[in-house]
Write a protein that holds these residues in place. Structure first.
Motif, PDB file in Angstrom:
ATOM      1  N   ASP A  21      52.456   6.641  51.523  1.00  0.00           N
ATOM      2  CA  ASP A  21      52.658   7.247  52.835  1.00  0.00           C
ATOM      3  C   ASP A  21      54.054   7.870  52.960  1.00  0.00           C
ATOM      4  OD1 ASP A  21      50.108   6.540  53.560  1.00  0.00           O
ATOM      5  OD2 ASP A  21      50.715   4.708  54.607  1.00  0.00           O
ATOM      6  N   ALA A  22      55.048   7.222  52.370  1.00  0.00           N
ATOM      7  CA  ALA A  22      56.403   7.781  52.406  1.00  0.00           C
ATOM      8  C   ALA A  22      56.481   9.064  51.583  1.00  0.00           C
ATOM      9  CB  ALA A  22      57.412   6.753  51.887  1.00  0.00           C
ATOM     10  N   ALA A  23      55.790   9.077  50.444  1.00  0.00           N
ATOM     11  CA  ALA A  23      55.767  10.276  49.612  1.00  0.00           C
ATOM     12  C   ALA A  23      55.057  11.416  50.337  1.00  0.00           C
ATOM     13  CB  ALA A  23      55.069   9.975  48.287  1.00  0.00           C
ATOM     14  N   ALA A  24      53.942  11.091  51.001  1.00  0.00           N
ATOM     15  CA  ALA A  24      53.216  12.099  51.771  1.00  0.00           C
ATOM     16  C   ALA A  24      54.107  12.657  52.882  1.00  0.00           C
ATOM     17  CB  ALA A  24      51.937  11.502  52.346  1.00  0.00           C
ATOM     18  N   TYR A  25      54.875  11.772  53.517  1.00  0.00           N
ATOM     19  CA  TYR A  25      55.766  12.200  54.597  1.00  0.00           C
ATOM     20  C   TYR A  25      56.846  13.142  54.067  1.00  0.00           C
ATOM     21  CZ  TYR A  25      58.854  12.003  58.648  1.00  0.00           C
ATOM     22  OH  TYR A  25      59.646  12.345  59.733  1.00  0.00           O
ATOM     23  N   PRO A  35      55.756  16.011  56.880  1.00  0.00           N
ATOM     24  CA  PRO A  35      55.859  14.970  57.914  1.00  0.00           C
ATOM     25  C   PRO A  35      54.620  14.865  58.807  1.00  0.00           C
ATOM     26  CG  PRO A  35      57.910  16.198  57.763  1.00  0.00           C
ATOM     27  CD  PRO A  35      56.917  16.919  56.902  1.00  0.00           C
ATOM     28  N   SER A  36      53.787  15.898  58.837  1.00  0.00           N
ATOM     29  CA  SER A  36      52.582  15.837  59.665  1.00  0.00           C
ATOM     30  C   SER A  36      51.348  15.412  58.874  1.00  0.00           C
ATOM     31  CB  SER A  36      52.311  17.207  60.308  1.00  0.00           C
ATOM     32  OG  SER A  36      52.001  18.178  59.321  1.00  0.00           O
ATOM     33  N   ALA A  37      51.540  15.047  57.592  1.00  0.00           N
ATOM     34  CA  ALA A  37      50.397  14.678  56.750  1.00  0.00           C
ATOM     35  C   ALA A  37      49.721  13.417  57.266  1.00  0.00           C
ATOM     36  CB  ALA A  37      50.854  14.472  55.305  1.00  0.00           C
ATOM     37  N   THR A  38      48.400  13.398  57.194  1.00  0.00           N
ATOM     38  CA  THR A  38      47.630  12.219  57.591  1.00  0.00           C
ATOM     39  C   THR A  38      47.292  11.401  56.343  1.00  0.00           C
ATOM     40  OG1 THR A  38      45.472  13.304  57.326  1.00  0.00           O
ATOM     41  CG2 THR A  38      46.608  13.588  59.442  1.00  0.00           C
ATOM     42  N   THR A  39      46.613  10.272  56.554  1.00  0.00           N
ATOM     43  CA  THR A  39      46.245   9.435  55.416  1.00  0.00           C
ATOM     44  C   THR A  39      45.284  10.142  54.471  1.00  0.00           C
ATOM     45  OG1 THR A  39      44.491   8.423  56.752  1.00  0.00           O
ATOM     46  CG2 THR A  39      46.602   7.271  56.653  1.00  0.00           C
ATOM     47  N   ARG A  40      44.630  11.222  54.912  1.00  0.00           N
ATOM     48  CA  ARG A  40      43.758  11.985  54.018  1.00  0.00           C
ATOM     49  C   ARG A  40      44.522  12.536  52.822  1.00  0.00           C
ATOM     50  NH1 ARG A  40      40.592  16.688  56.623  1.00  0.00           N
ATOM     51  NH2 ARG A  40      42.625  17.104  57.550  1.00  0.00           N
ATOM     52  N   PHE A  41      45.818  12.770  53.028  1.00  0.00           N
ATOM     53  CA  PHE A  41      46.613  13.370  51.960  1.00  0.00           C
ATOM     54  C   PHE A  41      46.890  12.391  50.820  1.00  0.00           C
ATOM     55  CE2 PHE A  41      50.772  15.256  50.447  1.00  0.00           C
ATOM     56  CZ  PHE A  41      50.177  16.338  49.813  1.00  0.00           C
ATOM     57  N   ILE A  95      49.362  22.347  49.129  1.00  0.00           N
ATOM     58  CA  ILE A  95      48.148  21.518  49.127  1.00  0.00           C
ATOM     59  C   ILE A  95      48.007  20.781  50.455  1.00  0.00           C
ATOM     60  CG2 ILE A  95      47.033  19.508  48.059  1.00  0.00           C
ATOM     61  CD1 ILE A  95      48.318  20.377  45.406  1.00  0.00           C
ATOM     62  N   ALA A  96      49.136  20.225  50.932  1.00  0.00           N
ATOM     63  CA  ALA A  96      49.109  19.490  52.206  1.00  0.00           C
ATOM     64  C   ALA A  96      48.681  20.386  53.348  1.00  0.00           C
ATOM     65  CB  ALA A  96      50.485  18.871  52.487  1.00  0.00           C
ATOM     66  N   ALA A  97      49.135  21.640  53.331  1.00  0.00           N
ATOM     67  CA  ALA A  97      48.771  22.557  54.405  1.00  0.00           C
ATOM     68  C   ALA A  97      47.268  22.796  54.446  1.00  0.00           C
ATOM     69  CB  ALA A  97      49.505  23.902  54.206  1.00  0.00           C
ATOM     70  N   VAL A  98      46.648  22.841  53.264  1.00  0.00           N
ATOM     71  CA  VAL A  98      45.190  23.032  53.201  1.00  0.00           C
ATOM     72  C   VAL A  98      44.463  21.765  53.645  1.00  0.00           C
ATOM     73  CG1 VAL A  98      43.244  23.450  51.655  1.00  0.00           C
ATOM     74  CG2 VAL A  98      45.337  24.785  51.394  1.00  0.00           C
ATOM     75  N   VAL A  99      44.914  20.609  53.111  1.00  0.00           N
ATOM     76  CA  VAL A  99      44.241  19.336  53.429  1.00  0.00           C
ATOM     77  C   VAL A  99      44.314  19.043  54.926  1.00  0.00           C
ATOM     78  CG1 VAL A  99      44.375  16.832  53.114  1.00  0.00           C
ATOM     79  CG2 VAL A  99      44.581  18.353  51.147  1.00  0.00           C
ATOM     80  N   ASN A 100      45.459  19.358  55.525  1.00  0.00           N
ATOM     81  CA  ASN A 100      45.665  19.006  56.927  1.00  0.00           C
ATOM     82  C   ASN A 100      45.292  20.131  57.891  1.00  0.00           C
ATOM     83  OD1 ASN A 100      46.758  16.430  56.298  1.00  0.00           O
ATOM     84  ND2 ASN A 100      48.682  17.394  55.751  1.00  0.00           N
ATOM     85  N   ALA A 101      44.694  21.194  57.361  1.00  0.00           N
ATOM     86  CA  ALA A 101      44.304  22.321  58.231  1.00  0.00           C
ATOM     87  C   ALA A 101      43.212  21.907  59.212  1.00  0.00           C
ATOM     88  CB  ALA A 101      43.839  23.485  57.369  1.00  0.00           C
TER      89      ALA A 101
END
Length: 212
Positions: free
Chosen positions: A88-92, A96-102, A206-212
């Motif tokens: 979760d820290a790495a995703a952040y 910073p807006s990444a969810t657990t899906r990432f 990648i995060a931008a796509v996953v969290n779209a």
């Protein structure tokens, strides 16, 4: 969206015949492009000359999506809670807006960097053993008798990603839990170290796509 019925006709380029052909819509079993499974009984455009499926109408897309979801494999392990927090820290750090899906995207990204090299797999096992020993000693000193809980980490992964996990397990000699934890180790070293990771921009995309 045009809705087709069985028996409707059209024209399309057939990759098997190498030319423009007439087609007839009919119900067929169609394999996924990656060979990971088959979606059964969907309406498709069939070449009138070679009888191969050459096009899928939009109305069949939901059935394909349901079949692909059913073909996904559950990857589930129980790992120390601080290691879930590493994810979760790495995703952040990536977003910073990444969810657990990432979490799954991060795991799959680093898994791809480790696969299909026996030398890398062996080095990963040695590095993990040293990392695990350090983490265990740190937790003993810090916890002072406080129990460190384990948390369930669960992903739905594709058959291809599952094969990569199985390959890494077999090549490194680690069980599933330690294989997942070794990928977490790589994520910690790369994303939570003092230096800016070279793949940070790629991961942000990648995060931008996953969290779209």
């Amino acid at each position: 969206m045009k809705l087709y019925q069985p028996g409707d006709t059209s024209r399309a380029i057939c990759p098997h015949c190498g030319k423009l052909v007439s087609t007839t819509f009919a119900y067929r079993d169609v394999p996924f492009e990656d060979g990971s499974g088959v979606v059964k009984g969907i309406l498709a455009a069939v070449c009138d000359e070679c009888q191969n499926v050459i096009a899928i109408p939009a109305q069949s897309t939901p059935a394909i999506r349901r079949a692909r979801d059913a073909a996904e494999i559950s990857l589930e392990v129980s790992i120390p809670a601080p290691e879930v927090e590493i994810l979760d820290a790495a995703a952040y750090r990536v977003d910073p807006s990444a969810t657990t899906r990432f979490r799954k995207s991060l795991f799959a990204f680093y898994l791809q960097r480790l696969r299909h090299s026996e030398e890398t797999a062996e080095m990963l096992r040695r590095d993990f053993e040293a990392w695990n020993a350090v983490k265990t000693e740190q937790r003993k000193r810090v916890s002072r008798g406080i129990r460190i809980p384990h948390r369930r980490l669960s992903f739905k992964i594709s058959p291809k990603t599952d094969r990569d996990v199985q390959w890494l397990m077999e090549t490194s000699g680690m069980n599933k839990t330690d294989t997942v934890r070794s990928v977490v180790m790589e994520i910690e070293k790369d994303l939570l170290g003092p230096n800016t990771p070279r793949e940070l921009r790629h991961l942000q995309d990648i995060a931008a796509v996953v969290n779209a």
